[in-house]
Scaffold this motif. Structure first.
Motif, PDB file in Angstrom:
ATOM      1  N   MET A   1      36.557 -13.454 118.751  1.00 11.29           N
ATOM      2  CA  MET A   1      35.244 -14.055 118.839  1.00 11.29           C
ATOM      3  C   MET A   1      35.396 -15.549 119.132  1.00 11.29           C
ATOM      4  SD  MET A   1      32.415 -13.160 115.910  1.00 11.29           S
ATOM      5  CE  MET A   1      31.251 -11.921 116.317  1.00 11.29           C
ATOM      6  N   THR A   2      34.580 -16.062 120.041  1.00  8.90           N
ATOM      7  CA  THR A   2      34.619 -17.491 120.346  1.00  8.90           C
ATOM      8  C   THR A   2      33.920 -18.278 119.235  1.00  8.90           C
ATOM      9  OG1 THR A   2      32.493 -17.522 121.497  1.00  8.90           O
ATOM     10  CG2 THR A   2      34.458 -16.970 122.823  1.00  8.90           C
ATOM     11  N   ALA A   3      34.131 -19.583 119.249  1.00 13.51           N
ATOM     12  CA  ALA A   3      33.468 -20.454 118.270  1.00 13.51           C
ATOM     13  C   ALA A   3      31.949 -20.306 118.375  1.00 13.51           C
ATOM     14  CB  ALA A   3      33.893 -21.900 118.481  1.00 13.51           C
ATOM     15  N   ALA A   4      31.437 -20.233 119.603  1.00 16.21           N
ATOM     16  CA  ALA A   4      29.991 -20.096 119.800  1.00 16.21           C
ATOM     17  C   ALA A   4      29.482 -18.776 119.237  1.00 16.21           C
ATOM     18  CB  ALA A   4      29.646 -20.200 121.282  1.00 16.21           C
ATOM     19  N   GLU A   5      30.233 -17.716 119.425  1.00 16.02           N
ATOM     20  CA  GLU A   5      29.830 -16.408 118.903  1.00 16.02           C
ATOM     21  C   GLU A   5      29.843 -16.395 117.374  1.00 16.02           C
ATOM     22  OE1 GLU A   5      31.298 -13.519 122.570  1.00 16.02           O
ATOM     23  OE2 GLU A   5      32.750 -14.149 121.049  1.00 16.02           O
ATOM     24  N   VAL A   6      30.843 -17.038 116.783  1.00 17.24           N
ATOM     25  CA  VAL A   6      30.900 -17.127 115.320  1.00 17.24           C
ATOM     26  C   VAL A   6      29.701 -17.918 114.806  1.00 17.24           C
ATOM     27  CG1 VAL A   6      32.172 -18.075 113.359  1.00 17.24           C
ATOM     28  CG2 VAL A   6      33.403 -16.876 115.177  1.00 17.24           C
ATOM     29  N   ALA A   7      29.414 -19.052 115.441  1.00 18.79           N
ATOM     30  CA  ALA A   7      28.278 -19.878 115.024  1.00 18.79           C
ATOM     31  C   ALA A   7      26.972 -19.094 115.138  1.00 18.79           C
ATOM     32  CB  ALA A   7      28.211 -21.156 115.859  1.00 18.79           C
ATOM     33  N   ALA A  58      28.449 -11.767 106.015  1.00 18.42           N
ATOM     34  CA  ALA A  58      28.568 -12.112 107.432  1.00 18.42           C
ATOM     35  C   ALA A  58      30.018 -12.277 107.865  1.00 18.42           C
ATOM     36  CB  ALA A  58      27.790 -13.384 107.729  1.00 18.42           C
ATOM     37  N   SER A  59      30.864 -12.634 106.929  1.00 22.18           N
ATOM     38  CA  SER A  59      32.258 -12.917 107.284  1.00 22.18           C
ATOM     39  C   SER A  59      33.206 -11.776 106.934  1.00 22.18           C
ATOM     40  CB  SER A  59      32.709 -14.196 106.578  1.00 22.18           C
ATOM     41  OG  SER A  59      32.766 -13.990 105.181  1.00 22.18           O
TER      42      SER A  59
END
Length: 97
Positions: A1-7, A58-59
């Motif tokens: 997952m990219t940083a943007a997807e995680v955010a 979520a995590s």
């Protein structure tokens, strides 16, 4: 997952984040590393307890390292500036373009 997807995942899954300032920092912002460092700044109490439950759910499948700080702790340490933390909303938007 990219940083943007995680955010995006965290912002979409954790309604109590609205009551806090949440940031990403560390190697995940550069697309390297195996974990995602998150800083949450805000008050303690019931809202924080609820947020911790949401973040846990979520995590479940994400390698998150979450650091919680009171606003006074963040100001005293200047953690956001020193570690070049980026608000989750900005992480999500910056890489969508």
């Amino acid at each position: 997952m990219t940083a943007a997807e995680v955010a995006a995942h965290l912002l979409g899954s954790c309604s109590f984040l609205e009551q806090f300032s949440a940031y990403m920092f560390g190697s995940a912002l550069r697309g390297i590393g195996e974990d995602v460092d998150i800083l949450v700044v805000g008050p303690g109490g019931e809202a924080l307890s609820q947020l911790k439950r949401e973040l846990q759910a979520a995590s479940e499948f994400l390698p998150l390292h979450i650091l919680y700080m009171l606003p006074s702790e963040e100001r005293r340490t200047d953690f956001v500036a020193r570690e070049k933390c980026v608000p989750l909303e900005q992480v999500m938007v910056a890489t969508e373009s």
